[in-house]
Design a protein around this motif. Structure first.
Motif, PDB file in Angstrom:
ATOM      1  N   TRP A 101     -21.626  -4.743  24.189  1.00 52.19           N
ATOM      2  CA  TRP A 101     -20.462  -4.231  24.180  1.00 52.19           C
ATOM      3  C   TRP A 101     -19.346  -4.628  25.097  1.00 52.19           C
ATOM      4  O   TRP A 101     -18.296  -5.099  24.652  1.00 52.19           O
ATOM      5  CB  TRP A 101     -20.613  -2.837  24.581  1.00 52.19           C
ATOM      6  CG  TRP A 101     -21.610  -1.842  23.459  1.00 52.19           C
ATOM      7  CD1 TRP A 101     -22.091  -2.227  22.517  1.00 52.19           C
ATOM      8  CD2 TRP A 101     -22.145  -0.624  23.963  1.00 52.19           C
ATOM      9  NE1 TRP A 101     -22.899  -1.425  22.146  1.00 52.19           N
ATOM     10  CE2 TRP A 101     -22.957  -0.331  23.066  1.00 52.19           C
ATOM     11  CE3 TRP A 101     -21.775   0.205  25.128  1.00 52.19           C
ATOM     12  CZ2 TRP A 101     -23.663   0.855  22.978  1.00 52.19           C
ATOM     13  CZ3 TRP A 101     -22.649   1.303  25.235  1.00 52.19           C
ATOM     14  CH2 TRP A 101     -23.415   1.617  24.080  1.00 52.19           C
ATOM     15  N   ILE A 102     -19.895  -4.918  26.195  1.00 47.52           N
ATOM     16  CA  ILE A 102     -18.886  -5.507  27.340  1.00 47.52           C
ATOM     17  C   ILE A 102     -18.775  -6.899  27.007  1.00 47.52           C
ATOM     18  O   ILE A 102     -17.659  -7.409  27.020  1.00 47.52           O
ATOM     19  CB  ILE A 102     -19.717  -5.313  28.763  1.00 47.52           C
ATOM     20  CG1 ILE A 102     -19.548  -3.850  29.256  1.00 47.52           C
ATOM     21  CG2 ILE A 102     -18.821  -6.045  29.927  1.00 47.52           C
ATOM     22  CD1 ILE A 102     -20.383  -3.450  30.203  1.00 47.52           C
ATOM     23  N   VAL A 103     -19.810  -7.583  26.820  1.00 40.85           N
ATOM     24  CA  VAL A 103     -19.492  -9.172  26.563  1.00 40.85           C
ATOM     25  C   VAL A 103     -18.846  -9.164  25.034  1.00 40.85           C
ATOM     26  O   VAL A 103     -17.797 -10.058  25.262  1.00 40.85           O
ATOM     27  CB  VAL A 103     -20.869  -9.816  26.341  1.00 40.85           C
ATOM     28  CG1 VAL A 103     -20.733 -11.317  25.623  1.00 40.85           C
ATOM     29  CG2 VAL A 103     -21.601  -9.863  27.413  1.00 40.85           C
ATOM     30  N   GLY A 104     -18.626  -8.580  24.165  1.00 40.78           N
ATOM     31  CA  GLY A 104     -18.016  -8.537  23.116  1.00 40.78           C
ATOM     32  C   GLY A 104     -16.573  -8.189  23.469  1.00 40.78           C
ATOM     33  O   GLY A 104     -15.501  -8.803  22.906  1.00 40.78           O
ATOM     34  N   ALA A 105     -16.158  -7.250  24.108  1.00 44.45           N
ATOM     35  CA  ALA A 105     -14.934  -6.845  24.607  1.00 44.45           C
ATOM     36  C   ALA A 105     -14.465  -8.091  25.325  1.00 44.45           C
ATOM     37  O   ALA A 105     -13.195  -8.499  25.248  1.00 44.45           O
ATOM     38  CB  ALA A 105     -14.876  -5.522  25.487  1.00 44.45           C
ATOM     39  N   LEU A 106     -14.932  -8.800  26.238  1.00 48.61           N
ATOM     40  CA  LEU A 106     -14.786  -9.978  26.862  1.00 48.61           C
ATOM     41  C   LEU A 106     -14.379 -11.259  25.948  1.00 48.61           C
ATOM     42  O   LEU A 106     -13.446 -11.808  26.335  1.00 48.61           O
ATOM     43  CB  LEU A 106     -15.522 -10.539  28.021  1.00 48.61           C
ATOM     44  CG  LEU A 106     -15.933  -9.557  29.359  1.00 48.61           C
ATOM     45  CD1 LEU A 106     -16.977  -9.691  30.199  1.00 48.61           C
ATOM     46  CD2 LEU A 106     -14.223  -9.422  30.063  1.00 48.61           C
ATOM     47  N   GLU A 107     -15.331 -11.555  25.298  1.00 45.75           N
ATOM     48  CA  GLU A 107     -15.056 -12.565  24.149  1.00 45.75           C
ATOM     49  C   GLU A 107     -14.074 -12.189  23.230  1.00 45.75           C
ATOM     50  O   GLU A 107     -13.330 -13.298  22.832  1.00 45.75           O
ATOM     51  CB  GLU A 107     -16.511 -12.721  23.363  1.00 45.75           C
ATOM     52  CG  GLU A 107     -17.557 -13.357  24.288  1.00 45.75           C
ATOM     53  CD  GLU A 107     -18.859 -13.463  23.649  1.00 45.75           C
ATOM     54  OE1 GLU A 107     -19.061 -12.884  22.404  1.00 45.75           O
ATOM     55  OE2 GLU A 107     -19.710 -14.102  24.249  1.00 45.75           O
TER      56      GLU A 107
END
Length: 182
Positions: A101-107
Motif C-alpha cells: 500500500w505504501i509503495v503503491g502510494a509512493l509510485e
C-alpha cells in the motif's frame, strides 16, 4: 505480496507496546485468520547507544538492536517487509500487506494532501483521511498499528478476536463508505 481487494474491509487496532501487537497476531493466527491479510506498522527503534541494523538475505529481512526479536519474528510470519525513513516519523518498520500500500502510494504519487506516504497508503485502501491522520499520530507516538483486512466475515472474525487483546482502540473501515465520503 498480498494486495487488498477494493471491497475488503479493514480492521485497525492500535497497541501501545510491541508485545501486545505480537500477542494479537498470534491470537489471530490461532483463530485461523489468514496471516497474509495482516499488516503491522511501527517505528523502528533507534539509539546512539546501540547498533541497529537491517539487512536482507534471500526473501527475509533481518533486524538487530533492541527490537530485533520482535521484528524478525514478524517478518518470518507476515508476507512482505520494509524499512522506510519517512519525514516527520523517522524510521518506520512495516510488515505484511501494508508494504504494498505504501509503495503503491509512493509510485503513483498518490500522496494525499496532509498525509505522509504511510497515511496515503492507508487512504488508498479506503481508510478515511481523518482516521489515517489519527493513525499517523499513533505511529509518531511510538505505538503499533495492526491491520487485518478481508471479507465481511473475515473482518468480523478479526474484530472479535482483537476485542480481547488489550488494544487501545479498534476501528472497522469499509472502503465504499470512505470512497463515497472522499
Amino acid at each position: 505480496m498480498a494486495q487488498i481487494d477494493s471491497k475488503e474491509i479493514s480492521v485497525v487496532a492500535i497497541y501501545p507496546q510491541h508485545s501486545d501487537a505480537e500477542n494479537a497476531i498470534n491470537l489471530l493466527k490461532k483463530g485461523n485468520f489468514n496471516i497474509k491479510k495482516l499488516a503491522i506498522v511501527g517505528k523502528g527503534y533507534h539509539t546512539e547507544d546501540q547498533v541497529v541494523g537491517y539487512y536482507t538475505t534471500s526473501d527475509r529481512m533481518k533486524h538487530w538492536g533492541k527490537m530485533g526479536a520482535f521484528w524478525g519474528g514478524l517478518w518470518g510470519m507476515l508476507v512482505g517487509s520494509a524499512f522506510f525513513l519517512i519525514p516527520g516519523f523517522g524510521p518506520v518498520m512495516v510488515a505484511g500487506s501494508a508494504v504494498a500500500w505504501i509503495v503503491g502510494a509512493l509510485e503513483s504519487a498518490a500522496v494525499v494532501g496532509g498525509l505522509s506516504a504511510l497515511g496515503a497508503g492507508l487512504y488508498s485502501i479506503g481508510i478515511p483521511k481523518a482516521s489515517a491522520l489519527k493513525y499517523e499520530t499513533s505511529i509518531k507516538a511510538g505505538k503499533y498499528l495492526l491491520i487485518a483486512h478481508g471479507t465481511t466475515e473475515e473482518a468480523e472474525s478479526a474484530r472479535h478476536i482483537l476485542a480481547n487483546t488489550g488494544a487501545e482502540e479498534i476501528n472497522v473501515h469499509q472502503p465504499d463508505r470512505a470512497i463515497a465520503a472522499a
